[in-house]
Design a protein around this motif. Sequence first.
Motif, short mmCIF file in Angstrom:
data_model
loop_
_atom_site.label_atom_id
_atom_site.label_comp_id
_atom_site.label_asym_id
_atom_site.label_seq_id
_atom_site.Cartn_x
_atom_site.Cartn_y
_atom_site.Cartn_z
N VAL A 109 -45.21 6.52 -9.68
CA VAL A 109 -45.51 6.26 -8.28
C VAL A 109 -46.67 5.29 -8.25
O VAL A 109 -47.66 5.51 -8.95
CB VAL A 109 -45.90 7.55 -7.54
N LEU B 283 -41.18 4.77 -8.36
CA LEU B 283 -40.88 5.53 -7.15
C LEU B 283 -41.82 5.02 -6.06
O LEU B 283 -43.04 5.15 -6.18
CB LEU B 283 -41.10 7.02 -7.42
N LYS C 117 -43.47 11.08 -2.14
CA LYS C 117 -43.46 10.66 -3.55
C LYS C 117 -44.08 11.73 -4.45
O LYS C 117 -43.51 12.13 -5.46
CB LYS C 117 -44.20 9.32 -3.71
N SER C 118 -45.30 12.17 -4.07
CA SER C 118 -45.96 13.20 -4.88
C SER C 118 -45.16 14.49 -4.85
O SER C 118 -45.07 15.20 -5.86
CB SER C 118 -47.38 13.45 -4.38
N ASP D 5 -48.45 9.79 -11.27
CA ASP D 5 -48.63 9.67 -9.82
C ASP D 5 -49.82 8.76 -9.53
O ASP D 5 -50.97 9.18 -9.64
CB ASP D 5 -48.81 11.05 -9.19
N THR E 13 -41.99 14.80 -4.64
CA THR E 13 -40.86 14.65 -5.56
C THR E 13 -41.29 15.03 -6.97
O THR E 13 -40.60 15.79 -7.67
CB THR E 13 -40.34 13.19 -5.54
#
Length: 237
Positions: free
Chosen positions: A190, A36, A44-45, A158, A47
């Motif tokens: 991510v 991602l 992103k985080s 992440d 999500t």
Amino acid sequence: MSAPMLQLQDVVAGYGPVTVLNGLSMEVQAGSLTALLGRNGVGKSTTMKAVMGLAQVKSGRILFDGRDITHCRPDERAALGLGYVPQTRDIFPSLSVEENLVAGLKRFPSADLEQAYALFPRLRERRRNRGNQLSGGEQQMLSVARALLGRPRLLLLDEPLEGLAPVICQELLEAFRQLANEGGPAMLIVEQQVQEVLAFAQRGVILERGSVVHQSDCAMLRTRDDILDRYLGMAIE
Ligand SMILES: Nc1ncnc2c1ncn2[C@@H]1O[C@H](COP(=O)(O)OP(=O)(O)OP(=O)(O)O)[C@@H](O)[C@H]1O
Ligand SMILES: [Mg+2]
């Protein structure tokens, strides 16, 4: 093709009055490694937090194994098989490595601990050290190892490589590869180290302003300097 393991359908999500995800739709297939990607602040985080029940979903749906989890509590999602390593590592500074690993587990998982130590030998060497006595890389390994002890079927990572020296990045990626080869969890990662993650993952999903602007196989994405430059600001060499 079988139904995706994770599906986000037109998700609008954020924090209180703030909306961050604007109709985001994406999927993760069972057994796959998905990256991602996107610039800082694109969501992103958020999500990952939406998937874990840690951001507020205002509309849309999130399905895991075809089951609607949009309104499940975070602990219910974990019990269903979702593991999460947040961007801010959440280890306990005053507990030892081993105490961190078993905290919150109902029984002492000797076999699982052995597996975690086999994957991260550094953690075995430092198992009596406190969380705050670990290097950044060791803290990251600990955070990943702890998520794995919950035996997730999908692991959300992440920025697992953030701030790590190249040699430690390779060590972590190698551990992830080993996991994947041994039939471990599917992973959604991510990562700002785009080249590293494009070489690692199979599928790439790019976000901009809270929605998906591009997705394709990583093998293809690696060759698309124009896309990488447009959405990730990567200088073309
Ligand atoms: N708890 C929060 N409350 C309000 N706004 C938030 C909160 N967390 C994040 N945001 C905002 O949501 C937007 C997206 O943040 P998010 O952390 O999802 O971005 P990101 O893509 O992970 O960025 P980075 O690459 O910097 O980690 C940002 O504008 C951020 O300021
Ligand atoms: Mg982030």
